[in-house]
Design a protein around this motif. Sequence first.
Motif, PDB file in Angstrom:
ATOM      1  N   ARG A  99      43.629  32.883  43.389  1.00  0.00           N
ATOM      2  CA  ARG A  99      42.219  32.474  43.490  1.00  0.00           C
ATOM      3  C   ARG A  99      41.618  32.275  42.097  1.00  0.00           C
ATOM      4  N   MET A 115      27.813  30.897  48.267  1.00  0.00           N
ATOM      5  CA  MET A 115      28.758  31.564  47.347  1.00  0.00           C
ATOM      6  C   MET A 115      28.108  32.848  46.847  1.00  0.00           C
ATOM      7  N   CYS A 151      31.463  33.107  51.891  1.00  0.00           N
ATOM      8  CA  CYS A 151      32.096  33.695  50.702  1.00  0.00           C
ATOM      9  C   CYS A 151      32.058  35.211  50.836  1.00  0.00           C
ATOM     10  N   ALA A 152      33.208  35.851  50.678  1.00  0.00           N
ATOM     11  CA  ALA A 152      33.274  37.305  50.861  1.00  0.00           C
ATOM     12  C   ALA A 152      33.024  38.051  49.561  1.00  0.00           C
ATOM     13  N   GLY A 153      32.796  37.259  48.474  1.00  0.00           N
ATOM     14  CA  GLY A 153      32.468  37.916  47.213  1.00  0.00           C
ATOM     15  C   GLY A 153      33.673  38.585  46.567  1.00  0.00           C
ATOM     16  N   CYS A 154      34.835  37.922  46.597  1.00  0.00           N
ATOM     17  CA  CYS A 154      36.021  38.549  45.994  1.00  0.00           C
ATOM     18  C   CYS A 154      35.868  38.622  44.471  1.00  0.00           C
ATOM     19  N   CYS A 188      36.847  31.866  53.806  1.00  0.00           N
ATOM     20  CA  CYS A 188      35.900  31.475  52.760  1.00  0.00           C
ATOM     21  C   CYS A 188      35.101  30.222  53.086  1.00  0.00           C
ATOM     22  N   CYS A 222      34.213  27.611  42.775  1.00  0.00           N
ATOM     23  CA  CYS A 222      35.314  27.874  43.706  1.00  0.00           C
ATOM     24  C   CYS A 222      35.269  26.777  44.762  1.00  0.00           C
ATOM     25  N   SER A 270      36.595  36.162  42.235  1.00  0.00           N
ATOM     26  CA  SER A 270      37.508  35.318  41.436  1.00  0.00           C
ATOM     27  C   SER A 270      36.806  34.097  40.857  1.00  0.00           C
ATOM     28  N   ASN A 271      35.703  33.684  41.475  1.00  0.00           N
ATOM     29  CA  ASN A 271      35.021  32.481  40.958  1.00  0.00           C
ATOM     30  C   ASN A 271      34.500  32.701  39.544  1.00  0.00           C
ATOM     31  N   ALA A 274      36.150  26.553  47.626  1.00  0.00           N
ATOM     32  CA  ALA A 274      36.200  26.918  49.053  1.00  0.00           C
ATOM     33  C   ALA A 274      35.104  26.185  49.815  1.00  0.00           C
TER      34      ALA A 274
HETATM   35  S1  SF4 Z   1      34.814  33.443  45.414  1.00  0.00           S
HETATM   36 FE1  SF4 Z   1      35.881  31.807  46.506  1.00  0.00          FE
HETATM   37  S2  SF4 Z   1      37.822  32.732  47.019  1.00  0.00           S
HETATM   38 FE2  SF4 Z   1      36.484  34.418  46.531  1.00  0.00          FE
HETATM   39  S3  SF4 Z   1      35.593  35.062  48.476  1.00  0.00           S
HETATM   40 FE3  SF4 Z   1      34.174  33.585  47.551  1.00  0.00          FE
HETATM   41  S4  SF4 Z   1      34.752  31.625  48.418  1.00  0.00           S
HETATM   42 FE4  SF4 Z   1      36.480  33.023  48.780  1.00  0.00          FE
END
Ligand code: SF4
Length: 618
Positions: free
Chosen positions: A281, A617, A597-600, A593, A610, A602-603, A612
């Motif tokens: 990601r 976001m 957006c699950a807030g991982c 995503c 990102c 990585s963006n 997605a």
């Molecule tokens: S930053 Fe991108 S990859 Fe990560 S959870 Fe949000 S949409 Fe998904």
Amino acid sequence: MIIKEVEKILPLVQKPGRYTGGELNSIIKDKNAVKLRYAFCFPDSYEIGMSHLGIKILYSAANERDDVWCERVFAPWHDMEKEMRERHLPLYALESGDPLSDFDLIGFTLQYELCYTNVLNMLDLAGLPIRAADRRDLTPIVVGGGPCVCNPEPMADFFDMFMIGEGEEMQNEVFDLLIECKEKGKSKQEFLALAAQIKGVYVPSFYDVEYNDDLTVKSVTATHGAPEKVTKRVISDLDKVHYPEKFIVPFVEVVHDRVVHEILRGCIRGCRFCQAGFTYRPIREKSADTVNDQCMKLCHSTGYDEISLSSLSTSDYTHLEELMEKLLSWTEKERVNIALPSLRVDNFSEKLMGYLNRVRRSGLTFAPEAGTQRLRDAINKNVTEEEMLTTARQAFSGGWTAVKLYFMLGLPTETYDDVAGIAELAQKVVGEFYTNPDRPKGKGVQVSISVASFVPKPFTPFQWEAQNSLDELIKKQEHLLSSVKTRKISVSYHNVNISFLEGILARGDRRLCAAVEYAWRHGCKFDSWDDSFHFETWLEGFEKLGIDPEFYTCRKRDFEEILPWDHLDYGIRKQFLIDENQKAYRSETTPHCRIQCAGCGSNKLNGGKCDAMCKNMV
Ligand code: SF4
């Protein structure tokens, strides 16, 4: 010239074409006209290495430069190595035939943990000390990259540095610095201190590791001005970054003998066991025009008649229909086939089925991973049984008679009912065939189940989980077999011993360097090949070194424990991983995503961007 000697050996070994070089599109330069010689090593056989997309991209990108000559090196097979050692022939690069000790930079791509002993074997065959501390001169610098460097600690003692993340841009910065240090007569330590300032470069000797009495990591301290955390590199724009127009066409048939083309990086799905799904990601897609143009150039420069559109989840590529239209507009005329691997059952559209019917038919494979809905939710697979059966129904109406289903045993929260659920789900797929009026007449169905063992990996929500012991896995395999009630279903397993070793090395620390060396010194190499794998030698080494392998595999970690890879930053927030882990124990899913957006996190590695393309976001 080594090649003269090699020619004498070729009649004595299998597949001599592995060792000759000279293939179409391989790049030859004048070694006296370049400033840096780079040996790119794939620590496995030629057929495996030549199928790997990463080496093709980085080889081509490096050779774009006039001042760098990048050459390929693969692990010689047992028979060839024996002949080379008997004749004191050092390991050499295919393009020039020159020994590795002539090179300035030696790179190893670490694709899987079971290739580690091959790295040591190749360094030794090159006549180089295997430990970084014993290589004192500025060159050659030994660098590692690839997916396994998200936890390179079990190999830290053998490498001078690692490139964390994507290499297209980072390798140029390393080349520039090494050329400058050579010209200025800098020492190796001076080079490494400067290299540690390049974003994404990790110099393990600049990090001191201390352990607690319970053997867990107490602290990892940066020295020599190295950054406390090393952050992975990502390529921001895949349409602009260098991509090969030519692939080398191998002399020997290789595993992937076609144009393998990357259409996106990362994955929107967030399956909690999948390392690549998080470590690649944020999501970045290529445009359909870019993919189409690059595929055409690659087919015309190689003569290949098949294109494989590769990614972690091809059916999630947002431009798939546009791309298929563009590709089919010339591939059908030119009789070039298109393969669409890694399709998901939950977005298997009629349109997609239509495209699949226009290309050469290949087997249908799906990966439900778990046999029951409860467990699929726990691992966040987000696939329902109804979606599985609907897609099977569509496929059977479309003329398919064989389906391959991928599952895992040993997943967190798994029960024996979940194991039996695998057989029950496969049985329902068989049922879908025989109740389908549109099924191919006069033909039977074959459902093959392929079962891997779950291996917890760094930078996933399951990085704290215990791996099943060998006994547990074997009992579950037996339970699955006894749950299958028809010959229409076949079952195949991965070697549990190999998965066990993979689990030790995947979450290991630097104390395992001694175990890797022991195994190699006692004959281990090509560990990923069943007939070359000597599990007992590894166990013997662990015992002799006082290492308890189950400390690394079957032990559940606390969320507070310092993990051996915590000083590396892959952009994924730790709290996000903890939240996802706890959701698994509630069998609670996270929408993919594109929905939310699950807030991982990585963006943040890509300036907040990102691809997605979700609604909001984080
Ligand atoms: S930053 Fe991108 S990859 Fe990560 S959870 Fe949000 S949409 Fe998904």
